[in-house]
Design a protein around this motif. Structure first.
Motif, PDB file in Angstrom:
ATOM      1  N   VAL A 254       0.870  -1.167   0.000  1.00 55.60           N
ATOM      2  CA  VAL A 254       0.000   0.000   0.000  1.00 55.60           C
ATOM      3  C   VAL A 254       0.914   1.226   0.000  1.00 55.60           C
ATOM      4  CG1 VAL A 254      -1.761   1.301   1.260  1.00 55.60           C
ATOM      5  CG2 VAL A 254      -1.855  -1.206   1.206  1.00 55.60           C
ATOM      6  N   ILE A 255       0.927   1.943  -1.105  1.00 57.73           N
ATOM      7  CA  ILE A 255       1.845   3.065  -1.284  1.00 57.73           C
ATOM      8  C   ILE A 255       1.075   4.360  -1.027  1.00 57.73           C
ATOM      9  CG2 ILE A 255       3.496   4.179  -2.818  1.00 57.73           C
ATOM     10  CD1 ILE A 255       4.164   1.263  -2.176  1.00 57.73           C
TER      11      ILE A 255
ATOM     12  N   ALA B  76       1.583  20.997  -6.201  1.00 51.73           N
ATOM     13  CA  ALA B  76       1.150  20.239  -7.369  1.00 51.73           C
ATOM     14  C   ALA B  76       2.135  19.139  -7.756  1.00 51.73           C
ATOM     15  CB  ALA B  76       0.930  21.167  -8.553  1.00 51.73           C
ATOM     16  N   ARG B  77       3.389  19.251  -7.303  1.00 53.43           N
ATOM     17  CA  ARG B  77       4.427  18.267  -7.647  1.00 53.43           C
ATOM     18  C   ARG B  77       5.322  18.077  -6.427  1.00 53.43           C
ATOM     19  NH1 ARG B  77       4.409  15.343 -12.622  1.00 53.43           N
ATOM     20  NH2 ARG B  77       6.508  14.663 -13.132  1.00 53.43           N
ATOM     21  N   PRO B  78       4.815  17.390  -5.401  1.00 46.09           N
ATOM     22  CA  PRO B  78       5.567  17.283  -4.154  1.00 46.09           C
ATOM     23  C   PRO B  78       6.677  16.242  -4.224  1.00 46.09           C
ATOM     24  CG  PRO B  78       3.489  16.147  -3.942  1.00 46.09           C
ATOM     25  CD  PRO B  78       3.478  16.804  -5.295  1.00 46.09           C
ATOM     26  N   LYS B  79       7.330  16.100  -3.121  1.00 41.39           N
ATOM     27  CA  LYS B  79       8.545  15.293  -3.000  1.00 41.39           C
ATOM     28  C   LYS B  79       8.484  13.904  -3.637  1.00 41.39           C
ATOM     29  CE  LYS B  79       9.454  13.903   1.185  1.00 41.39           C
ATOM     30  NZ  LYS B  79       9.979  13.636   2.552  1.00 41.39           N
ATOM     31  N   PRO B  80       7.408  13.113  -3.460  1.00 41.16           N
ATOM     32  CA  PRO B  80       7.454  11.756  -4.018  1.00 41.16           C
ATOM     33  C   PRO B  80       7.695  11.707  -5.517  1.00 41.16           C
ATOM     34  CG  PRO B  80       5.597  11.974  -2.524  1.00 41.16           C
ATOM     35  CD  PRO B  80       6.159  13.349  -2.710  1.00 41.16           C
TER      36      PRO B  80
ATOM     37  N   GLN C  67       8.651   6.225  -7.756  1.00 44.90           N
ATOM     38  CA  GLN C  67       9.020   5.098  -8.596  1.00 44.90           C
ATOM     39  C   GLN C  67       9.925   4.119  -7.856  1.00 44.90           C
ATOM     40  OE1 GLN C  67      10.558   7.565 -11.814  1.00 44.90           O
ATOM     41  NE2 GLN C  67       8.910   6.847 -13.173  1.00 44.90           N
ATOM     42  N   ARG C  68      10.836   4.634  -7.036  1.00 45.25           N
ATOM     43  CA  ARG C  68      11.693   3.753  -6.244  1.00 45.25           C
ATOM     44  C   ARG C  68      10.862   2.940  -5.242  1.00 45.25           C
ATOM     45  NH1 ARG C  68      17.384   5.389  -5.777  1.00 45.25           N
ATOM     46  NH2 ARG C  68      17.849   6.884  -7.429  1.00 45.25           N
TER      47      ARG C  68
ATOM     48  N   CYS D 256       3.648   1.599   2.938  1.00 42.87           N
ATOM     49  CA  CYS D 256       4.917   2.295   2.694  1.00 42.87           C
ATOM     50  C   CYS D 256       4.663   3.727   2.244  1.00 42.87           C
ATOM     51  CB  CYS D 256       5.709   1.586   1.600  1.00 42.87           C
ATOM     52  SG  CYS D 256       6.136  -0.127   1.923  1.00 42.87           S
ATOM     53  N   PRO D 257       5.225   4.709   2.919  1.00 42.64           N
ATOM     54  CA  PRO D 257       5.204   6.067   2.363  1.00 42.64           C
ATOM     55  C   PRO D 257       5.936   6.095   1.028  1.00 42.64           C
ATOM     56  CG  PRO D 257       5.825   6.085   4.681  1.00 42.64           C
ATOM     57  CD  PRO D 257       5.867   4.656   4.237  1.00 42.64           C
ATOM     58  N   SER D 258       5.480   6.948   0.138  1.00 39.11           N
ATOM     59  CA  SER D 258       6.054   6.990  -1.214  1.00 39.11           C
ATOM     60  C   SER D 258       7.260   7.902  -1.324  1.00 39.11           C
ATOM     61  CB  SER D 258       4.989   7.455  -2.208  1.00 39.11           C
ATOM     62  OG  SER D 258       4.555   8.768  -1.873  1.00 39.11           O
TER      63      SER D 258
END
Length: 344
Positions: free
Chosen positions: A7-8, A24-28, A40-41, A108-110
């Motif tokens: 679960v991501i 709109a485009r955060p860290k993950p 993606q990792r 898992c946090p993304s």
């Protein structure tokens, strides 16, 4: 043995990595470590079909486009679109409702970095064993410093492959963190959890019945659009958001912890980015055009303009469009205050 269901979780605004990380485009969804984004990792780590079922991704509508762009290699993945952000306890409950009660979830946090994936997989195997025995299992990270920015877990009596949780501890002050480090019986709370879907929902209903009922109602009326599942907005909006730590883990009598020395970092600041990156002999790391002369432990991140620096030590320089950030490594934890002041 049945496959574990990843679960991501994709949430948060990542303000501590401003100006690269924006709402709109955060860290993950940023390539901060080279080659692949943190999201993606996260998918790559759970991509072995012999170990893992296709992932369940939980995210807000604002991030759906980035997820569809970056989840291209995850065949069979499903996306649960939160109507509104309500923290991790409801987000995980959405995923639990999308699974069978006996299915094992690996939450898992993304946006985390794990350097040693073999250690991560070994920890997952031990956590999965405990989860099948009805334990709600957290991943504990052996502390390497007296960090005050993480929650801690005090380790209790041994279990097969792990330990019972004695108790959870909020982010401590410096003196308390130093005592935890010296004691050897405290680990960082890594924000990764492993549990049966049905067991989690039972514990949530026991300790937060209104929250559990709201999620159940939202999922009962969910709309399915291809690989996306959209829970009903009205019952979900009525939920009081809360973290899994507060809502469940600190209240259940079945909390366990597995220790995993896996090179973990929450990439929670530009200083953490520097620590996770490959560096030159002087400890510097540069992305984009940069000239560093007589510099030590300097991070440069530029999306265009050349950055030239002489004689700096322990400094972070980030250029993103028309925004420029300059801070000491020690000051990097406070960057989120600038993001808030700029309205980004």
């Amino acid at each position: 043995m049945s496959a574990i269901h990843p679960v991501i979780l994709c949430g948060g605004s990542g303000t501590r990595l401003w100006p690269r990380s924006r709402a709109a485009r955060p860290k993950p969804f940023l390539d901060l470590l080279g080659g692949r984004t943190l999201f993606q990792r996260s998918l790559d780590r759970v991509g072995d079909p012999a170990r893992f079922a296709p992932p369940l991704i939980v995210a807000g509508a604002v991030h759906v486009a980035a997820i569809e762009e970056q989840a291209e290699t995850s065949a069979g993945a499903r996306l649960l679109v939160e109507p509104e952000p309500r923290n991790t306890a409801p987000a995980i409950a959405l995923a639990a409702h999308a699974l069978a009660p006996d299915d094992i979830m690996l939450v898992c946090p993304s946006d985390h970095h794990i350097a040693d994936e073999a250690a991560f997989l070994a920890g997952t195997e031990r956590a999965g064993h405990l989860a099948r025995e009805g334990w709600l299992t957290a991943f504990g990270i052996a502390p390497t410093e007296p960090a005050t920015g993480y929650g801690y877990i005090r380790i209790g009596e041994p279990l097969a492959g792990g330990h019972r949780v004695d108790h959870f501890v909020e982010k401590p002050d410096r003196a308390t963190a130093e005592a935890f480090l010296a004691s050897g019986d405290h680990v960082w709370n890594g924000g990764i959890f492993c549990m049966q879907a049905g067991r989690y929902l039972e514990e949530l209903a026991r300790h937060r019945p209104a929250l559990a009922a709201g999620v159940a109602a939202a999922m009962a009326l969910a709309e399915h659009r291809g690989w996306q599942c959209h829970p009903a907005p009205a019952p979900f909006a009525a939920i009081a958001g809360e973290s899994i730590d507060y809502a469940v883990m600190e209240n259940t009598s079945r909390a366990a912890v597995v220790s995993a020395d896996m090179g973990w970092s929450d990439i929670g600041s530009w200083d953490a980015v520097l620590a996770a990156r490959a560096r030159d002999a002087a400890g510097n790391s540069a992305t984009g055009r940069a000239d560093l002369v007589d510099c030590r432990n300097v991070l440069v991140e530029s999306d265009g303009p050349r950055v030239s620096a002489i004689g700096l030590e322990d400094v972070v320089i980030v250029v993103d469009g028309d925004e420029v950030l300059v801070t000491t490594r020690a000051g990097a934890q406070a960057v989120g205050r600038l993001a808030g002041a700029s309205g980004k």
